[in-house]
Design a protein around this motif. Structure first.
Motif, PDB file in Angstrom:
ATOM      1  N   ASP A  91       0.851  -1.189   0.000  1.00 28.63           N
ATOM      2  CA  ASP A  91       0.000   0.000   0.000  1.00 28.63           C
ATOM      3  C   ASP A  91       0.888   1.240   0.000  1.00 28.63           C
ATOM      4  OD1 ASP A  91      -2.323   1.518   0.127  1.00 28.63           O
ATOM      5  OD2 ASP A  91      -2.524   1.299   2.303  1.00 28.63           O
TER       6      ASP A  91
ATOM      7  N   PHE B 219      -8.424   9.694   5.435  1.00 26.63           N
ATOM      8  CA  PHE B 219      -9.294   8.535   5.263  1.00 26.63           C
ATOM      9  C   PHE B 219      -8.661   7.507   4.336  1.00 26.63           C
ATOM     10  CE2 PHE B 219     -12.530   6.413   2.671  1.00 26.63           C
ATOM     11  CZ  PHE B 219     -13.211   5.728   3.654  1.00 26.63           C
ATOM     12  N   ALA B 220      -8.177   7.975   3.173  1.00 24.97           N
ATOM     13  CA  ALA B 220      -7.595   7.056   2.188  1.00 24.97           C
ATOM     14  C   ALA B 220      -6.383   6.322   2.745  1.00 24.97           C
ATOM     15  CB  ALA B 220      -7.213   7.811   0.919  1.00 24.97           C
TER      16      ALA B 220
ATOM     17  N   SER C 299      -7.288   2.770  -2.676  1.00 22.76           N
ATOM     18  CA  SER C 299      -8.731   3.010  -2.635  1.00 22.76           C
ATOM     19  C   SER C 299      -9.429   1.782  -2.059  1.00 22.76           C
ATOM     20  CB  SER C 299      -9.249   3.279  -4.046  1.00 22.76           C
ATOM     21  OG  SER C 299      -9.171   2.091  -4.820  1.00 22.76           O
ATOM     22  N   MET C 300     -10.672   1.960  -1.647  1.00 24.05           N
ATOM     23  CA  MET C 300     -11.445   0.831  -1.134  1.00 24.05           C
ATOM     24  C   MET C 300     -11.600  -0.231  -2.202  1.00 24.05           C
ATOM     25  SD  MET C 300     -12.709  -0.390   1.528  1.00 24.05           S
ATOM     26  CE  MET C 300     -13.288  -2.066   1.533  1.00 24.05           C
TER      27      MET C 300
ATOM     28  N   SER D 106      -7.952  -0.326   8.234  1.00 24.32           N
ATOM     29  CA  SER D 106      -9.273  -0.599   8.789  1.00 24.32           C
ATOM     30  C   SER D 106      -9.779  -1.978   8.358  1.00 24.32           C
ATOM     31  CB  SER D 106     -10.252   0.490   8.330  1.00 24.32           C
ATOM     32  OG  SER D 106     -11.544   0.227   8.810  1.00 24.32           O
ATOM     33  N   VAL D 107      -9.621  -2.288   7.084  1.00 22.43           N
ATOM     34  CA  VAL D 107     -10.046  -3.600   6.582  1.00 22.43           C
ATOM     35  C   VAL D 107      -9.234  -4.709   7.249  1.00 22.43           C
ATOM     36  CG1 VAL D 107     -10.129  -5.087   4.529  1.00 22.43           C
ATOM     37  CG2 VAL D 107     -10.952  -2.725   4.401  1.00 22.43           C
TER      38      VAL D 107
ATOM     39  N   ARG E 197      -6.038   5.307   5.691  1.00 20.28           N
ATOM     40  CA  ARG E 197      -6.437   4.377   6.758  1.00 20.28           C
ATOM     41  C   ARG E 197      -7.311   3.232   6.251  1.00 20.28           C
ATOM     42  NH1 ARG E 197      -7.357   9.415   9.256  1.00 20.28           N
ATOM     43  NH2 ARG E 197      -9.601   9.157   8.934  1.00 20.28           N
ATOM     44  N   THR E 198      -7.683   3.259   4.979  1.00 18.79           N
ATOM     45  CA  THR E 198      -8.610   2.278   4.436  1.00 18.79           C
ATOM     46  C   THR E 198      -8.107   0.850   4.611  1.00 18.79           C
ATOM     47  OG1 THR E 198      -9.445   3.875   2.834  1.00 18.79           O
ATOM     48  CG2 THR E 198      -9.842   1.546   2.350  1.00 18.79           C
TER      49      THR E 198
ATOM     50  N   VAL F 146      -8.374  -2.229  -2.292  1.00 21.22           N
ATOM     51  CA  VAL F 146      -8.266  -3.057  -1.090  1.00 21.22           C
ATOM     52  C   VAL F 146      -9.228  -4.242  -1.189  1.00 21.22           C
ATOM     53  CG1 VAL F 146      -8.651  -3.105   1.410  1.00 21.22           C
ATOM     54  CG2 VAL F 146      -7.432  -1.184   0.373  1.00 21.22           C
TER      55      VAL F 146
END
Length: 152
Positions: free
Chosen positions: A23, A52-53, A30-31, A59-60, A55-56, A34
């Motif tokens: 990453d 946000f981007a 991007s989600m 988070s997953v 941490r995507t 991922v």
């Protein structure tokens, strides 16, 4: 694997051939990227940032309980983890197995609280939206909202 842009179904097939998804640290995947990597069973190494981007992926990976293995705290740890994973294919294989087990079978929504548990995530989003509306209507200052997951 570095290629020109591909149709989505070929992109996932290509990811299945790779050993590790690195990453990017400046922007973050991007989600869609991922999700494609997770669907392909491709381990993602990330170091979350302040957007946000960025941490995507972290988070997953936390939802999949792989954050202790694949989420670095800083750039130096990121580099060390990348080298360690490249030198130890058995660890990568074990992570791939975890990703494969985490995927729901076709037609299954996903286990309660898991990454693919769409119903619980939708209910939680609705709860948080109502809470945010209540805060706004009460003319309170914005603040963090916490909501418990609905029972399964």
């Amino acid at each position: 694997v570095v290629t020109d842009p591909l149709p989505a179904h070929l992109e996932v097939q290509g990811m299945a051939l790779a050993d590790l998804f690195l990453d990017t640290q400046l922007v973050g995947a991007s989600m869609a990227a991922v999700a494609a990597a997770v669907d392909a069973g491709l381990p993602i190494l990330t170091a979350p940032g302040d957007t946000f981007a960025r941490r995507t992926a972290a988070s997953v990976l936390a939802t999949l309980k792989l954050d202790r293995v694949l989420v670095a705290r800083n750039r130096l740890e990121y580099e060390r983890l990348a080298i360690r994973l490249a030198r130890h294919p058995k660890i990568l294989r074990s992570i791939r197995d975890s990703l494969t087990r985490a995927r729901p079978v076709e037609g299954q929504v996903g286990e309660a609280g898991g990454l693919w548990d769409v119903r619980s995530r939708a209910a939680l989003t609705e709860t948080l939206s109502r809470m945010a509306t209540d805060v706004r209507l009460a003319e309170l200052s914005p603040h963090h909202l916490l909501a418990a997951r609905p029972p399964a």
